[in-house]
Design a protein around this motif. Structure first.
Motif, short mmCIF file in Angstrom:
data_model
loop_
_atom_site.label_atom_id
_atom_site.label_comp_id
_atom_site.label_asym_id
_atom_site.label_seq_id
_atom_site.Cartn_x
_atom_site.Cartn_y
_atom_site.Cartn_z
N GLY A 66 -16.16 4.33 10.53
CA GLY A 66 -15.53 3.54 9.48
C GLY A 66 -14.93 4.41 8.38
O GLY A 66 -14.79 5.63 8.54
N GLN A 111 -14.91 5.18 4.11
CA GLN A 111 -15.47 5.01 2.78
C GLN A 111 -14.30 4.88 1.80
O GLN A 111 -13.41 5.73 1.75
N ILE A 112 -14.31 3.79 1.03
CA ILE A 112 -13.24 3.50 0.08
C ILE A 112 -13.75 3.80 -1.32
O ILE A 112 -14.75 3.24 -1.76
N TRP A 144 -17.44 0.39 1.87
CA TRP A 144 -17.40 0.79 3.27
C TRP A 144 -16.63 -0.23 4.08
O TRP A 144 -16.80 -1.44 3.92
N HIS A 145 -15.73 0.27 4.95
CA HIS A 145 -15.02 -0.60 5.88
C HIS A 145 -15.28 -0.09 7.29
O HIS A 145 -14.77 0.97 7.67
N HIS A 164 -14.99 0.17 11.28
CA HIS A 164 -13.89 -0.05 12.22
C HIS A 164 -14.04 -1.39 12.94
O HIS A 164 -13.04 -2.02 13.30
N ASP A 222 -14.74 -4.08 11.68
CA ASP A 222 -14.26 -5.16 10.81
C ASP A 222 -12.76 -5.36 10.91
O ASP A 222 -12.20 -6.22 10.22
N LEU A 246 -7.92 -1.18 8.82
CA LEU A 246 -8.19 -0.86 7.43
C LEU A 246 -7.18 -1.53 6.51
O LEU A 246 -7.53 -1.98 5.41
N HIS A 268 -8.06 -4.77 4.80
CA HIS A 268 -9.14 -4.87 3.82
C HIS A 268 -8.60 -5.60 2.58
O HIS A 268 -7.47 -5.37 2.16
#
Length: 275
Positions: free
Chosen positions: A67, A69-70, A116-117, A119, A121, A124, A127
């Motif tokens: 995933g 991290q934003i 956190w996003h 993969h 989900d 990207l 989001h």
């Protein structure tokens, strides 16, 4: 608030250090940021390799196998490198520890974010924080024609259209005032009335302003520091109107004016930027 040049300067400062490196520890000292830091985030990234460090708008994106991290720096935050044994300062809320490097997120107002996003989900770009963002200013898609087309029919003033981030990202409050000055456009002009000819000037002004800020390492406003803990120098060198209310215009000597638009200060020259 750290704008695109500050965030991009930070990204460049950390990317060469952490890309391809393993996160040995991720410590959260204060999870109550703009949105709560996910409790499970340390276990999701510890022991994982940073595949790439990118930016979208004002968001830093650390890509991992599972995933992304934003990270958002908030109103007055910074992400700086420190010695492995350096003491944390007040308002240092999270830290990333690698074998030979350590980074601390400093955020006095706690308006920043660490999310956190996965993969799993979906893409990207879907989001919620990213899907409504406009084009990047240095993307080839951002042209005078693109700008003019997306301003058509808009009744809001041009300054607010730039700030929205839905047409082009990165032209925050500071750089919007500077760009409009360079283009000779009054900040209260309705966006839909900006001609293609003026969009050509504004497009060039946006790119010139942001590039100057990048070349100078960002601004020195408030307490911004880059990834090395050093302040930028943009406004020591380039500012034409921002925070210069009452001072003479660098072009015509007319005193710079200050107005408030959408609760944000706008600076302009009434002679060089006629309605």
């Amino acid at each position: 608030m750290p704008e695109l040049p500050e965030v991009e300067t930070t990204r460049r400062g950390i990317a060469t250090v952490i890309q391809g490196k393993i996160v040995r520890q991720f410590l959260v000292h204060e999870p109550r940021l703009r949105w709560p830091v996910p409790v499970s985030l340390p276990k999701w990234i510890e022991g994982q390799t940073v595949q790439s460090c990118e930016r979208r708008g004002k968001y830093l994106l650390l890509h991992f196998e599972q995933g992304v991290q934003i990270i958002h720096l908030g109103m007055s935050g910074s992400l700086r490198r420190v010695a492995l044994d350096e003491d944390r300062r007040k308002h240092d809320h999270a830290e990333w520890i690698f074998d030979e490097a350590r980074f601390l997120l400093h955020d006095p107002r706690r308006f920043g974010a660490i999310l956190w996003h996965a993969h799993s989900d979906g893409p990207l770009e879907n989001h919620p924080l990213l899907r409504t963002l406009g084009v990047e200013p240095f993307d080839p898609l951002f042209t005078p024609e693109y700008l003019h087309r997306h301003l058509q029919g808009r009744r809001i003033v041009i300054k607010q259209a730039l700030l929205s981030g839905k047409i082009v990202v990165g032209v925050g409050n500071i750089y919007a005032s500077e760009s409009l000055f360079l283009a000779g456009i009054h900040p209260e002009l309705p966006a839909g009335e900006v001609s293609l000819h003026r969009c050509e000037k504004l497009h060039a002004a946006v790119l010139s302003t942001l590039q100057s800020a990048l070349d100078s390492g960002g601004s020195t406003l408030r307490d911004y520091v880059n990834a090395s803990g050093e302040p930028g120098a943009y406004f020591d060198i380039h500012a034409n109107v921002y925070e210069r209310a009452g001072k003479p215009c660098s072009r015509c000597t007319q005193p710079i004016k200050r107005i408030v638009q959408g609760q944000r200060a706008t600076y302009y020259c009434s002679r060089c930027q006629r309605r």
